[in-house]
Design a protein around this motif. Structure first.
Motif, PDB file in Angstrom:
ATOM      1  N   TYR A 142       6.127  -2.846 -13.746  1.00 38.07           N
ATOM      2  CA  TYR A 142       7.064  -1.932 -13.076  1.00 38.07           C
ATOM      3  C   TYR A 142       8.505  -2.441 -13.169  1.00 38.07           C
ATOM      4  O   TYR A 142       9.296  -2.270 -12.254  1.00 38.07           O
ATOM      5  N   LYS A 143       8.804  -3.053 -14.295  1.00 40.00           N
ATOM      6  CA  LYS A 143      10.144  -3.586 -14.508  1.00 40.00           C
ATOM      7  C   LYS A 143      11.180  -2.483 -14.682  1.00 40.00           C
ATOM      8  O   LYS A 143      12.320  -2.600 -14.230  1.00 40.00           O
ATOM      9  N   ASN A 144      10.769  -1.391 -15.331  1.00 39.43           N
ATOM     10  CA  ASN A 144      11.710  -0.321 -15.635  1.00 39.43           C
ATOM     11  C   ASN A 144      11.265   1.039 -15.105  1.00 39.43           C
ATOM     12  O   ASN A 144      11.697   2.076 -15.611  1.00 39.43           O
ATOM     13  N   LYS A 145      10.408   1.022 -14.116  1.00 41.67           N
ATOM     14  CA  LYS A 145       9.963   2.274 -13.524  1.00 41.67           C
ATOM     15  C   LYS A 145       9.632   2.069 -12.044  1.00 41.67           C
ATOM     16  O   LYS A 145       9.408   0.931 -11.612  1.00 41.67           O
ATOM     17  N   PRO A 146       9.603   3.139 -11.264  1.00 47.08           N
ATOM     18  CA  PRO A 146       9.356   3.017  -9.816  1.00 47.08           C
ATOM     19  C   PRO A 146       7.941   2.533  -9.513  1.00 47.08           C
ATOM     20  O   PRO A 146       7.025   2.692 -10.321  1.00 47.08           O
ATOM     21  N   TRP A 147       7.794   1.971  -8.334  1.00 43.65           N
ATOM     22  CA  TRP A 147       6.475   1.562  -7.853  1.00 43.65           C
ATOM     23  C   TRP A 147       5.614   2.792  -7.552  1.00 43.65           C
ATOM     24  O   TRP A 147       6.149   3.842  -7.183  1.00 43.65           O
ATOM     25  N   PRO A 148       4.289   2.671  -7.659  1.00 44.33           N
ATOM     26  CA  PRO A 148       3.410   3.773  -7.253  1.00 44.33           C
ATOM     27  C   PRO A 148       3.572   4.139  -5.779  1.00 44.33           C
ATOM     28  O   PRO A 148       3.435   5.301  -5.394  1.00 44.33           O
ATOM     29  N   VAL A 149       3.856   3.138  -4.953  1.00 41.64           N
ATOM     30  CA  VAL A 149       4.105   3.369  -3.527  1.00 41.64           C
ATOM     31  C   VAL A 149       5.614   3.399  -3.328  1.00 41.64           C
ATOM     32  O   VAL A 149       6.296   2.401  -3.584  1.00 41.64           O
ATOM     33  N   SER A 150       6.153   4.508  -2.878  1.00 39.40           N
ATOM     34  CA  SER A 150       7.606   4.615  -2.692  1.00 39.40           C
ATOM     35  C   SER A 150       8.049   3.792  -1.492  1.00 39.40           C
ATOM     36  O   SER A 150       7.316   3.655  -0.504  1.00 39.40           O
ATOM     37  N   THR A 182      15.944  -3.395  -9.314  1.00 45.08           N
ATOM     38  CA  THR A 182      17.065  -2.464  -9.217  1.00 45.08           C
ATOM     39  C   THR A 182      16.825  -1.526  -8.036  1.00 45.08           C
ATOM     40  O   THR A 182      15.811  -1.640  -7.342  1.00 45.08           O
ATOM     41  N   SER A 183      17.728  -0.594  -7.830  1.00 41.07           N
ATOM     42  CA  SER A 183      17.529   0.385  -6.749  1.00 41.07           C
ATOM     43  C   SER A 183      16.293   1.232  -7.005  1.00 41.07           C
ATOM     44  O   SER A 183      15.693   1.772  -6.072  1.00 41.07           O
ATOM     45  N   GLN A 184      15.875   1.348  -8.272  1.00 46.88           N
ATOM     46  CA  GLN A 184      14.720   2.164  -8.640  1.00 46.88           C
ATOM     47  C   GLN A 184      13.401   1.504  -8.262  1.00 46.88           C
ATOM     48  O   GLN A 184      12.435   2.192  -7.905  1.00 46.88           O
ATOM     49  N   ASN A 185      13.336   0.182  -8.361  1.00 47.58           N
ATOM     50  CA  ASN A 185      12.062  -0.505  -8.098  1.00 47.58           C
ATOM     51  C   ASN A 185      12.245  -1.653  -7.101  1.00 47.58           C
ATOM     52  O   ASN A 185      11.592  -2.690  -7.214  1.00 47.58           O
ATOM     53  N   TYR A 186      13.127  -1.450  -6.148  1.00 49.25           N
ATOM     54  CA  TYR A 186      13.398  -2.436  -5.097  1.00 49.25           C
ATOM     55  C   TYR A 186      12.120  -2.711  -4.296  1.00 49.25           C
ATOM     56  O   TYR A 186      11.328  -1.801  -4.025  1.00 49.25           O
ATOM     57  N   PHE A 239       0.543  -4.585  -3.118  1.00 53.88           N
ATOM     58  CA  PHE A 239       0.549  -3.346  -2.327  1.00 53.88           C
ATOM     59  C   PHE A 239       1.446  -2.302  -2.975  1.00 53.88           C
ATOM     60  O   PHE A 239       1.065  -1.135  -3.122  1.00 53.88           O
ATOM     61  N   MET A 240       2.655  -2.719  -3.373  1.00 52.91           N
ATOM     62  CA  MET A 240       3.595  -1.785  -3.996  1.00 52.91           C
ATOM     63  C   MET A 240       3.063  -1.254  -5.330  1.00 52.91           C
ATOM     64  O   MET A 240       3.388  -0.140  -5.733  1.00 52.91           O
ATOM     65  N   ALA A 241       2.244  -2.075  -6.003  1.00 54.52           N
ATOM     66  CA  ALA A 241       1.668  -1.668  -7.288  1.00 54.52           C
ATOM     67  C   ALA A 241       0.399  -0.831  -7.110  1.00 54.52           C
ATOM     68  O   ALA A 241      -0.230  -0.446  -8.092  1.00 54.52           O
ATOM     69  N   GLY A 242       0.024  -0.595  -5.862  1.00 57.03           N
ATOM     70  CA  GLY A 242      -1.136   0.244  -5.584  1.00 57.03           C
ATOM     71  C   GLY A 242      -2.461  -0.481  -5.593  1.00 57.03           C
ATOM     72  O   GLY A 242      -3.526   0.128  -5.700  1.00 57.03           O
ATOM     73  N   HIS A 243      -2.439  -1.820  -5.475  1.00 56.22           N
ATOM     74  CA  HIS A 243      -3.685  -2.612  -5.480  1.00 56.22           C
ATOM     75  C   HIS A 243      -4.048  -3.049  -4.066  1.00 56.22           C
ATOM     76  O   HIS A 243      -3.181  -3.333  -3.267  1.00 56.22           O
TER      77      HIS A 243
END
Length: 277
Positions: free
Chosen positions: A59-67, A229-233, A273-277
Protein backbone atom coordinates in the motif's frame (compact mmCIF):
# COMPACT_ATOMS: atom_id res chain seq x y z
CA UNK A 1 10.67 10.54 44.69
CA UNK A 2 8.46 13.10 46.41
CA UNK A 3 8.17 16.63 45.09
CA UNK A 4 6.26 19.47 46.71
CA UNK A 5 5.09 20.77 43.37
CA UNK A 6 2.49 19.02 41.23
CA UNK A 7 1.77 19.69 37.60
CA UNK A 8 -1.64 20.27 36.18
CA UNK A 9 -3.12 21.50 32.93
CA UNK A 10 -5.14 24.69 32.96
CA UNK A 11 -7.25 25.87 30.10
CA UNK A 12 -6.53 29.55 29.55
CA UNK A 13 -7.30 31.67 26.53
CA UNK A 14 -7.93 28.59 24.43
CA UNK A 15 -4.49 27.05 25.16
CA UNK A 16 -3.11 24.40 27.49
CA UNK A 17 -0.70 25.84 30.02
CA UNK A 18 1.35 23.92 32.55
CA UNK A 19 1.39 25.43 36.02
CA UNK A 20 2.96 24.35 39.29
CA UNK A 21 0.92 24.19 42.47
CA UNK A 22 1.86 23.21 45.97
CA UNK A 23 0.82 19.63 46.66
CA UNK A 24 2.29 16.35 47.82
CA UNK A 25 2.52 14.00 44.88
CA UNK A 26 4.89 11.33 43.70
CA UNK A 27 6.71 12.59 40.64
CA UNK A 28 8.58 10.32 38.25
CA UNK A 29 11.30 12.20 36.39
CA UNK A 30 11.76 11.14 32.80
CA UNK A 31 15.36 10.77 31.62
CA UNK A 32 16.49 11.28 28.04
CA UNK A 33 15.95 8.19 25.93
CA UNK A 34 18.73 5.67 25.48
CA UNK A 35 18.57 4.66 21.83
CA UNK A 36 18.86 0.93 21.10
CA UNK A 37 22.00 -0.32 19.40
CA UNK A 38 21.97 -3.47 17.29
CA UNK A 39 19.26 -6.11 17.23
CA UNK A 40 17.10 -5.88 20.36
CA UNK A 41 13.94 -7.61 19.08
CA UNK A 42 12.90 -11.23 19.53
CA UNK A 43 12.65 -13.54 16.54
CA UNK A 44 8.85 -13.40 16.70
CA UNK A 45 8.84 -9.61 16.60
CA UNK A 46 11.27 -9.57 13.67
CA UNK A 47 8.86 -11.79 11.71
CA UNK A 48 6.00 -9.43 12.56
CA UNK A 49 8.06 -6.49 11.34
CA UNK A 50 8.82 -8.20 8.03
CA UNK A 51 5.13 -8.95 7.49
CA UNK A 52 4.18 -5.36 8.34
CA UNK A 53 6.81 -3.94 6.00
CA UNK A 54 5.52 -6.15 3.18
CA UNK A 55 2.05 -4.70 3.75
CA UNK A 56 3.47 -1.19 3.79
CA UNK A 57 5.06 -1.89 0.43
CA UNK A 58 1.76 -3.22 -0.96
CA UNK A 59 0.00 0.00 0.00
CA UNK A 60 2.89 2.31 -0.77
CA UNK A 61 1.06 4.11 -3.57
CA UNK A 62 -2.58 3.40 -2.85
CA UNK A 63 -5.07 3.83 0.03
CA UNK A 64 -5.51 1.30 2.79
CA UNK A 65 -8.49 -1.10 2.57
CA UNK A 66 -9.66 0.38 5.88
CA UNK A 67 -10.16 4.14 5.54
CA UNK A 68 -8.69 6.33 8.27
CA UNK A 69 -12.06 7.98 8.84
CA UNK A 70 -13.72 4.66 9.70
CA UNK A 71 -11.09 3.24 12.07
CA UNK A 72 -12.70 4.35 15.34
CA UNK A 73 -16.08 2.97 14.33
CA UNK A 74 -14.60 -0.33 13.17
CA UNK A 75 -12.57 -0.70 16.38
CA UNK A 76 -15.69 -0.12 18.46
CA UNK A 77 -17.55 -2.85 16.57
CA UNK A 78 -17.58 -6.37 18.07
CA UNK A 79 -14.81 -5.54 20.53
CA UNK A 80 -12.09 -5.33 17.88
CA UNK A 81 -10.15 -2.91 20.07
CA UNK A 82 -9.39 -5.77 22.48
CA UNK A 83 -6.48 -6.95 20.34
CA UNK A 84 -4.73 -3.63 21.01
CA UNK A 85 -5.14 -3.72 24.79
CA UNK A 86 -2.08 -3.75 26.98
CA UNK A 87 -2.03 -6.51 29.66
CA UNK A 88 -2.09 -3.79 32.35
CA UNK A 89 -4.92 -1.79 30.79
CA UNK A 90 -7.35 -2.47 33.68
CA UNK A 91 -4.85 -1.15 36.22
CA UNK A 92 -4.19 1.90 34.05
CA UNK A 93 -7.91 2.55 33.57
CA UNK A 94 -8.46 2.49 37.33
CA UNK A 95 -6.17 5.48 37.79
CA UNK A 96 -6.43 7.35 34.49
CA UNK A 97 -9.37 8.59 32.47
CA UNK A 98 -9.56 7.74 28.76
CA UNK A 99 -10.51 10.95 26.96
CA UNK A 100 -9.98 10.65 23.17
CA UNK A 101 -10.12 13.92 21.25
CA UNK A 102 -11.62 14.62 17.83
CA UNK A 103 -10.01 15.73 14.55
CA UNK A 104 -6.47 14.65 15.40
CA UNK A 105 -5.93 12.37 12.40
CA UNK A 106 -7.31 14.65 9.61
CA UNK A 107 -5.03 17.52 10.65
CA UNK A 108 -1.99 15.24 10.82
CA UNK A 109 -2.92 13.64 7.51
CA UNK A 110 -3.07 16.98 5.73
CA UNK A 111 0.36 18.03 7.02
CA UNK A 112 2.45 14.86 6.64
CA UNK A 113 3.79 15.60 3.15
CA UNK A 114 4.91 19.13 4.08
CA UNK A 115 6.60 17.72 7.16
CA UNK A 116 8.30 14.92 5.22
CA UNK A 117 9.92 17.35 2.80
CA UNK A 118 11.19 19.64 5.56
CA UNK A 119 12.40 16.63 7.58
CA UNK A 120 14.62 15.42 4.75
CA UNK A 121 16.23 18.85 4.47
CA UNK A 122 16.89 19.03 8.21
CA UNK A 123 18.59 15.63 8.13
CA UNK A 124 21.11 16.95 5.61
CA UNK A 125 22.27 19.88 7.74
CA UNK A 126 21.73 18.41 11.22
CA UNK A 127 21.69 21.91 12.68
CA UNK A 128 19.78 22.52 15.90
CA UNK A 129 18.36 25.82 14.62
CA UNK A 130 16.95 24.07 11.53
CA UNK A 131 15.44 21.30 13.65
CA UNK A 132 13.75 23.88 15.89
CA UNK A 133 12.35 25.75 12.89
CA UNK A 134 10.92 22.52 11.48
CA UNK A 135 9.36 21.43 14.75
CA UNK A 136 7.96 24.84 15.65
CA UNK A 137 6.36 25.23 12.21
CA UNK A 138 4.90 21.73 12.47
CA UNK A 139 3.61 22.24 16.02
CA UNK A 140 1.99 25.50 14.96
CA UNK A 141 0.27 23.82 11.99
CA UNK A 142 -0.90 20.83 14.05
CA UNK A 143 -2.12 22.72 17.12
CA UNK A 144 -3.34 25.90 15.44
CA UNK A 145 -1.36 28.06 17.87
CA UNK A 146 2.02 29.79 17.77
CA UNK A 147 4.43 27.70 19.85
CA UNK A 148 8.15 27.59 20.54
CA UNK A 149 10.50 25.06 22.10
CA UNK A 150 9.66 25.08 25.79
CA UNK A 151 11.88 26.67 28.42
CA UNK A 152 9.84 25.51 31.41
CA UNK A 153 9.15 22.30 33.30
CA UNK A 154 6.35 20.16 31.90
CA UNK A 155 4.59 17.09 33.19
CA UNK A 156 1.35 15.18 32.89
CA UNK A 157 -1.76 15.70 34.96
CA UNK A 158 -1.53 13.61 38.18
CA UNK A 159 -3.52 10.40 38.13
CA UNK A 160 -6.08 9.44 40.78
CA UNK A 161 -3.32 8.38 43.16
CA UNK A 162 -1.48 11.68 42.74
CA UNK A 163 1.34 10.24 40.62
CA UNK A 164 2.71 12.26 37.72
CA UNK A 165 5.54 12.22 35.20
CA UNK A 166 7.78 15.20 34.59
CA UNK A 167 9.43 15.17 31.19
CA UNK A 168 13.02 15.88 30.20
CA UNK A 169 14.30 19.16 31.64
CA UNK A 170 14.20 22.14 29.28
CA UNK A 171 17.97 22.52 29.47
CA UNK A 172 18.36 18.98 28.09
CA UNK A 173 16.08 19.47 25.06
CA UNK A 174 18.87 20.58 22.64
CA UNK A 175 20.99 17.49 23.30
CA UNK A 176 17.91 15.24 23.25
CA UNK A 177 16.73 16.59 19.89
CA UNK A 178 20.20 16.32 18.38
CA UNK A 179 20.44 12.71 19.55
CA UNK A 180 17.06 11.99 17.95
CA UNK A 181 17.98 13.62 14.64
CA UNK A 182 21.31 11.79 14.47
CA UNK A 183 19.47 8.53 15.09
CA UNK A 184 16.97 9.31 12.31
CA UNK A 185 19.76 10.39 9.93
CA UNK A 186 21.30 6.91 10.26
CA UNK A 187 18.06 5.13 9.28
CA UNK A 188 17.75 3.67 5.75
CA UNK A 189 16.79 6.28 3.16
CA UNK A 190 14.16 3.88 1.78
CA UNK A 191 11.84 5.01 4.60
CA UNK A 192 10.66 1.48 5.34
CA UNK A 193 12.37 0.88 8.71
CA UNK A 194 9.44 0.14 11.01
CA UNK A 195 11.63 -0.42 14.06
CA UNK A 196 13.54 2.82 13.49
CA UNK A 197 10.36 4.84 13.01
CA UNK A 198 8.87 3.34 16.18
CA UNK A 199 11.97 4.27 18.18
CA UNK A 200 12.04 7.79 16.73
CA UNK A 201 8.42 8.39 17.75
CA UNK A 202 9.27 7.45 21.33
CA UNK A 203 12.35 9.67 21.16
CA UNK A 204 10.28 12.71 20.30
CA UNK A 205 7.64 12.01 22.95
CA UNK A 206 10.36 11.37 25.51
CA UNK A 207 12.02 14.70 24.72
CA UNK A 208 8.65 16.49 24.80
CA UNK A 209 9.95 19.75 23.31
CA UNK A 210 6.59 21.56 23.51
CA UNK A 211 3.95 22.13 26.14
CA UNK A 212 1.32 20.80 23.72
CA UNK A 213 1.33 18.94 20.40
CA UNK A 214 4.12 16.43 21.06
CA UNK A 215 1.96 13.38 20.38
CA UNK A 216 0.76 14.82 17.09
CA UNK A 217 4.34 15.56 16.06
CA UNK A 218 5.46 12.05 16.97
CA UNK A 219 2.68 10.45 14.92
CA UNK A 220 3.49 12.62 11.89
CA UNK A 221 7.20 11.82 12.32
CA UNK A 222 6.42 8.09 12.37
CA UNK A 223 4.37 8.37 9.18
CA UNK A 224 7.04 10.47 7.46
CA UNK A 225 9.68 7.87 8.31
CA UNK A 226 7.38 5.20 6.88
CA UNK A 227 7.12 7.10 3.61
CA UNK A 228 3.39 7.68 4.10
CA UNK A 229 1.38 10.38 2.35
CA UNK A 230 -2.04 11.91 2.98
CA UNK A 231 -3.44 9.09 0.81
CA UNK A 232 -2.14 6.21 2.94
CA UNK A 233 -1.52 7.87 6.31
CA UNK A 234 -1.54 5.49 9.30
CA UNK A 235 -4.10 6.91 11.79
CA UNK A 236 -2.13 6.06 14.93
CA UNK A 237 -4.19 8.30 17.21
CA UNK A 238 -7.29 6.12 16.84
CA UNK A 239 -5.36 3.01 17.86
CA UNK A 240 -3.38 4.71 20.63
CA UNK A 241 -6.64 5.76 22.27
CA UNK A 242 -8.92 2.80 21.59
CA UNK A 243 -7.98 1.25 24.94
CA UNK A 244 -6.73 2.74 28.26
CA UNK A 245 -2.95 3.00 28.27
CA UNK A 246 -2.61 1.26 24.89
CA UNK A 247 0.37 3.35 23.83
CA UNK A 248 1.47 4.97 27.11
CA UNK A 249 2.27 1.69 28.85
CA UNK A 250 4.23 0.37 25.87
CA UNK A 251 6.19 3.62 25.62
CA UNK A 252 7.10 3.36 29.31
CA UNK A 253 8.36 -0.20 28.79
CA UNK A 254 10.71 1.05 26.09
CA UNK A 255 11.82 4.18 27.96
CA UNK A 256 12.41 2.63 31.36
CA UNK A 257 13.52 -0.91 30.56
CA UNK A 258 14.64 -0.86 26.93
CA UNK A 259 11.90 -3.37 26.07
CA UNK A 260 10.93 -2.52 22.49
CA UNK A 261 9.09 -5.67 21.37
CA UNK A 262 5.63 -4.77 22.66
CA UNK A 263 5.78 -1.24 21.22
CA UNK A 264 6.95 -2.48 17.81
CA UNK A 265 4.44 -5.38 17.62
CA UNK A 266 1.72 -2.87 18.52
CA UNK A 267 2.51 -0.96 15.32
CA UNK A 268 2.77 -4.16 13.31
CA UNK A 269 -0.78 -5.00 14.45
CA UNK A 270 -1.95 -1.52 13.50
CA UNK A 271 -0.54 -1.90 10.00
CA UNK A 272 -2.11 -5.34 9.69
CA UNK A 273 -5.48 -3.90 10.71
CA UNK A 274 -5.22 -1.12 8.12
CA UNK A 275 -4.33 -3.72 5.48
CA UNK A 276 -7.49 -5.66 6.32
CA UNK A 277 -5.80 -8.57 8.16
Amino acid sequence: MLLSQALFVREAQGRNEMDFVVAKVKTHFRKSLTYPVGLVLTEGTVKSVLNAQARLETYKNKPWPVSSGSVSAVLACDGKSRCFQHPLFEHYATNNALEPLNNRTPTEQQYVEVFSSALEQSLVTLKYSTICELLEAAACALTGTAVTIRTTRVGVRPDKRGCTVEFVQAADIPSALMALWKYVADLPSSRQDLFGASVAAVGLMNCHPFVDGNGRLARVLFNALMGRTSQNYIPLYDFYNCSPGAHVLRIRQAELFGEWDDWVRFHCDIIGFMAGH
